[in-house]
Design an enzyme around this catalytic site. Structure first.
Site, PDB file in Angstrom:
ATOM      1  N   CYS A   2       6.259   9.834  -0.359  1.00 25.63           N
ATOM      2  CA  CYS A   2       4.972  10.497  -0.145  1.00 25.63           C
ATOM      3  C   CYS A   2       4.859  11.642  -1.127  1.00 25.63           C
ATOM      4  O   CYS A   2       5.696  12.539  -1.132  1.00 25.63           O
ATOM      5  CB  CYS A   2       4.841  11.015   1.289  1.00 25.63           C
ATOM      6  N   ASN A  17      10.037   4.037   2.928  1.00 30.28           N
ATOM      7  CA  ASN A  17       9.920   3.506   4.287  1.00 30.28           C
ATOM      8  C   ASN A  17      11.196   2.749   4.628  1.00 30.28           C
ATOM      9  O   ASN A  17      11.912   2.273   3.746  1.00 30.28           O
ATOM     10  CB  ASN A  17       8.748   2.521   4.355  1.00 30.28           C
ATOM     11  N   ARG A  24       0.837  -1.201   0.000  1.00 30.14           N
ATOM     12  CA  ARG A  24       0.000   0.000   0.000  1.00 30.14           C
ATOM     13  C   ARG A  24       0.881   1.265   0.000  1.00 30.14           C
ATOM     14  O   ARG A  24       0.986   1.958  -1.003  1.00 30.14           O
ATOM     15  CB  ARG A  24      -0.942  -0.024   1.221  1.00 30.14           C
ATOM     16  N   HIS A  32       6.543   4.261  12.587  1.00 30.23           N
ATOM     17  CA  HIS A  32       6.540   4.187  11.123  1.00 30.23           C
ATOM     18  C   HIS A  32       7.575   5.191  10.607  1.00 30.23           C
ATOM     19  O   HIS A  32       7.319   6.390  10.558  1.00 30.23           O
ATOM     20  CB  HIS A  32       5.120   4.545  10.658  1.00 30.23           C
TER      21      HIS A  32
HETATM   22 MG    MG Z   1       5.225   5.405   5.021  1.00 31.48          MG
END
Ligand code: MG
Length: 305
Positions: free
Chosen positions: A243, A252, A18, A210
């Site tokens: 992002c 990430n 995702r 995160h």
């Molecule tokens: Mg992230």
């Protein structure tokens, strides 16, 4: 000097399908997404965020959310979750049969307005009925709180503000609060201040972290969080992600790198590192991009050579 008391086990939350794929320039076909998720599940990851039920025009890369969910085989010990922005998205997620949902807001007013076109308070009002309806349907709910260590538009964000918002999300019924360093601004002591402040409002066992590895701080930050007792860590295989509303944000933290760190510390994750590395190499090859996992690039250490 005594070592920090680390948790015996950590729950890894894989967000690659995702959070990772939504930032890829090209659309990955449904069958390949499903194969990617199958490999992640085979690697022993207990939670995999597989889809997003935001409007397909907002995130065209994930417009096939229903088809992906429909093709996933239930596996014991694996929970498939999806991102849900509103009640409409929740109804789609419920119909698709996901095992849990995640809602999202940010600790920055400006970021929220750019990302979801509403302010923080309005986003909480939007989230409340989603959480209520999801819980009534028996689905666990996680909340993402973005920009907890800084905003690309507003700069620093205070730990107290993060803690207060995390507390309100928890009170709304979100069983897990993921603190997101969306722009990878955090360093270990700053991260600890945010986690410690949040732990006054949300039980430590309900706080996930995160991290984005934009400035190479993610593993150091994770180690610091482990020392505080954090036991839920988000990551994306091959370091997928970024992002679109956070300029300069890179991927990430890579799941392989986190799994390697945890294995070296004797912390249980249930993950098969070799399979995870293969999965990271698979998705990197499919996407035609560099593998951003250092462990994925190097592989496990070879015996003395
Ligand atoms: Mg992230």
């Amino acid at each position: 000097m005594s070592a920090p008391h680390y948790p015996p086990a950590v729950k890894l939350v894989e967000v690659g399908p995702r959070d990772g794929l939504q930032n890829e320039p090209r659309f990955l076909d449904t069958a390949t997404k499903v194969e990617f998720i199958r490999r992640l599940a085979e690697s022993g990851l207990p939670v995999i965020e597989v889809a997003s039920f935001v409007h397909p025009e907002a995130v065209p890369q994930l417009a096939d959310a229903e088809a992906v969910c429909g093709l996933l085989k239930p596996r014991p010990g694996v929970r498939y979750t999806a991102l849900v922005p509103n009640l409409q998205g929740l109804e789609r997620a419920l119909t698709a049969g996901v095992g849990a949902i995640a809602v999202f807001t940010a600790a920055s007013e400006t970021f929220n307005r750019k990302n979801i076109r509403c302010g923080i308070e309005q986003s909480l009002r939007r989230i409340a009925p989603v959480v209520e309806r999801a819980r009534a349907a028996g689905l666990p709910v996680r909340a993402y709180l973005s920009c907890v260590l800084g905003c690309p538009y507003e700069g620093p964000v205070s730990p107290e503000r993060v803690a207060s918002l995390a507390g309100r999300l928890h009170e709304l019924g979100c069983g897990e609060i993921a603190l997101g360093d969306t722009i990878g601004a955090g360093t270990p002591l700053a991260v600890c201040r945010v986690v410690e402040a949040t732990a006054h409002r949300v039980p430590l066992g309900r706080i996930a972290v995160h991290f984005h590895d934009t400035r190479g701080q993610a593993l150091a930050n994770i180690l610091a969080c482990l020392g505080l007792g954090i036991s839920i860590i988000d990551a994306a295989v091959a370091g997928l992600g970024g992002c679109p509303y956070a300029p300069g944000a890179s991927g990430n933290v890579a799941t392989e790198d986190v799994a390697y760190l945890l294995a070296g510390m004797g912390i249980e994750t249930g993950v098969d590192l070799a399979r995870l590395i293969d999965t990271g190499r698979f998705i990197s090859a499919v996407l035609g991009r560099d593998n951003r996992s250092r462990v994925g690039q190097a592989g496990p250490p070879a015996p003395a050579c």
